[in-house]
Scaffold this active site. Structure first.
Site, short mmCIF file in Angstrom:
data_model
loop_
_atom_site.label_atom_id
_atom_site.label_comp_id
_atom_site.label_asym_id
_atom_site.label_seq_id
_atom_site.Cartn_x
_atom_site.Cartn_y
_atom_site.Cartn_z
N ASP A 188 -1.71 -61.01 -13.94
CA ASP A 188 -2.55 -61.32 -15.23
C ASP A 188 -2.94 -60.10 -16.20
O ASP A 188 -3.15 -60.29 -17.24
CB ASP A 188 -3.52 -61.95 -14.86
N HIS A 240 -3.53 -61.55 -19.73
CA HIS A 240 -4.86 -61.27 -19.42
C HIS A 240 -5.79 -62.51 -19.88
O HIS A 240 -6.69 -62.31 -20.61
CB HIS A 240 -5.35 -60.08 -20.13
N ILE A 241 -5.62 -63.55 -19.23
CA ILE A 241 -6.30 -64.68 -19.83
C ILE A 241 -7.40 -65.14 -18.32
O ILE A 241 -7.62 -66.51 -18.59
CB ILE A 241 -5.50 -66.08 -19.88
N GLY A 242 -7.72 -64.08 -17.40
CA GLY A 242 -8.40 -64.65 -16.33
C GLY A 242 -9.63 -65.43 -16.50
O GLY A 242 -9.78 -66.33 -16.04
N GLY A 260 -15.14 -58.70 -3.55
CA GLY A 260 -16.42 -58.92 -4.34
C GLY A 260 -16.46 -60.26 -4.97
O GLY A 260 -16.00 -61.15 -4.23
N ARG A 313 -6.89 -54.89 -13.05
CA ARG A 313 -6.32 -54.11 -14.47
C ARG A 313 -5.20 -53.66 -13.98
O ARG A 313 -4.44 -53.01 -12.94
CB ARG A 313 -7.16 -53.00 -14.51
N ILE A 368 -15.04 -61.92 -7.31
CA ILE A 368 -13.93 -62.57 -7.65
C ILE A 368 -13.08 -62.99 -6.41
O ILE A 368 -12.56 -64.18 -5.95
CB ILE A 368 -13.31 -61.75 -8.55
N GLY A 395 -15.00 -56.09 -15.90
CA GLY A 395 -14.73 -54.54 -15.84
C GLY A 395 -15.28 -53.81 -16.90
O GLY A 395 -15.66 -54.15 -18.16
C1 DGY Z 1 -12.90 -58.65 -17.38
O1 DGY Z 1 -13.99 -59.42 -17.70
O2 DGY Z 1 -13.21 -57.62 -16.97
C2 DGY Z 1 -11.83 -59.47 -17.37
O3 DGY Z 1 -10.86 -58.71 -17.24
C3 DGY Z 1 -11.66 -60.31 -18.60
O4 DGY Z 1 -11.60 -59.56 -19.74
#
Ligand code: DGY
Length: 354
Positions: A295, A319-321, A189, A271, A191, A112
């Protein structure tokens, strides 16, 4: 296919980097600023082979990132040619002003880039790279964890274990299955596609997706392109895997939540600002939808007295993706290789602003 091309480009760049010693003598005077003390060694090693590396002694996260680390960044950035940015704290005009005209590239160590002040970078002719693709597997695994955790009511069940007060019986704490469900992906996309591929063994009934246009990759994934409203009204799982933009901000709100099924589970690995959290609270509280797995939230960290945390049917992670050893290392290396290429006049591997 795109993923493979990116990976090939990435491997080529690593090779190019190790062959780039001829440029190194001139490049070694260039200063590259790393914005946080916890940037992975994988990236530092590459940067140190080519440049003079400056690094802050604080974390660029949380309050430390907004205060002590920011002050340190302001002191270190004058004259730097590249900035390697960790965290989602905004890249301010003040920081860019302080950098001066030498700054040619910002490499955010994230997929992001909504925090990157893109219009301003563009106006100043500063390039921007990000780190997509290398994190898709980790984020997809986490999205599926959230699907399972929300559908099988992990927060409530963990609470029972922690309190020692188990609800005993055949008909208690019953959850939902992924098997037989319709999974709707908003944003197919890298992901989104990784999520669909990883769900292949879960006996999903239908995959739906929506976005600006049909994706060529969707056919092989057996994913059907549908309008957003169809996806919302037919999906048992609605998975948000889109970037945050002016267009996607608050796209999940009382209107769109109102179109979802009563048993629907909302998953967000994008987000926090994609979702109107007050509206989400209302539909979870009234059980107008079944559950949510998040997340990402607004703000981060979510205050511990936030009303969402009072609900049993929301499964929230901090936020641990992309937070696995392998992925964070890959992200660090990719960002560094973008800096090497950017500062040696070669095309970026993963450009946002080429
Ligand atoms: C990103 O890379 O955008 C993820 O949210 C991890 O920060």
């Amino acid at each position: 296919m795109i993923m493979r091309l990116v990976t090939l480009a990435y491997i080529a760049s690593v090779t190019a980097v190790s062959c780039a010693t001829a440029d190194n003598s001139t490049m070694s005077n260039l200063k590259v600023l790393v914005s946080s003390k916890d940037y992975p060694e994988s990236g530092l090693k590459i940067l140190r082979e080519h440049f003079t590396v400056l690094q802050t002694t604080h974390l660029n996260f949380g309050e430390e990132g907004k205060k002590e680390n920011y002050e340190e960044l302001l002191n270190l950035i004058p004259g730097c040619s590249a900035l390697v940015w960790l965290s989602h704290h905004p890249i301010t005009n003040e920081l860019l002003d302080r950098a001066g005209p030498n700054l040619k590239l910002v490499a955010t160590v994230s997929a992001g880039y909504n925090h990157c002040n893109v219009d301003e970078l563009k106006a100043r002719g500063i390039k921007l790279s990000n780190t997509p693709d290398v994190l898709s597997a980790a984020v997809a695994e986490l999205a599926i964890s959230l699907m399972l955790g929300a559908a099988r009511r992990f927060p409530e069940n963990l609470q029972q274990v922690q309190s020692g007060e188990w609800e005993i019986g055949f008909g208690v704490v019953l959850g939902q299955e992924i098997r037989g469900s319709t999974v709707g992906i908003i944003g197919l996309g890298g992901i989104g596609q990784a999520i669909v591929r990883r769900l292949a063994g879960f006996e999903v009934n239908r995959f739906l997706y929506t976005g600006h246009r049909e994706k060529p990759e969707a056919k092989a994934l057996h994913a059907e392109f549908v309008p957003l409203d169809t996806l919302l009204s037919q999906s048992d799982f609605v998975v948000l895997a889109v970037p945050l933009t002016n267009e996607t901000k608050l796209m999940i709100n009382s209107t769109t939540l109102g179109k979802m099924k009563r048993n629907a589970i909302l998953i967000n690995v994008g987000r926090g600002d994609l979702v109107d959290q007050d509206a989400l609270y209302d539909v979870l509280k009234s059980k107008t939808i079944y559950a949510a797995g998040l997340d990402v939230t607004t703000p981060e960290p979510l205050p511990k007295d936030h009303k969402l945390l009072t609900l049993p049917n929301v499964f929230i992670l901090p936020h641990i993706g992309s937070a696995t050893v392998r992925t964070r290392s890959d992200m660090g290396a990719l960002a560094a290789n973008n800096v090497v290429r950017g500062l040696s006049g070669k095309p970026l591997i993963t450009p946002v602003l080429p």
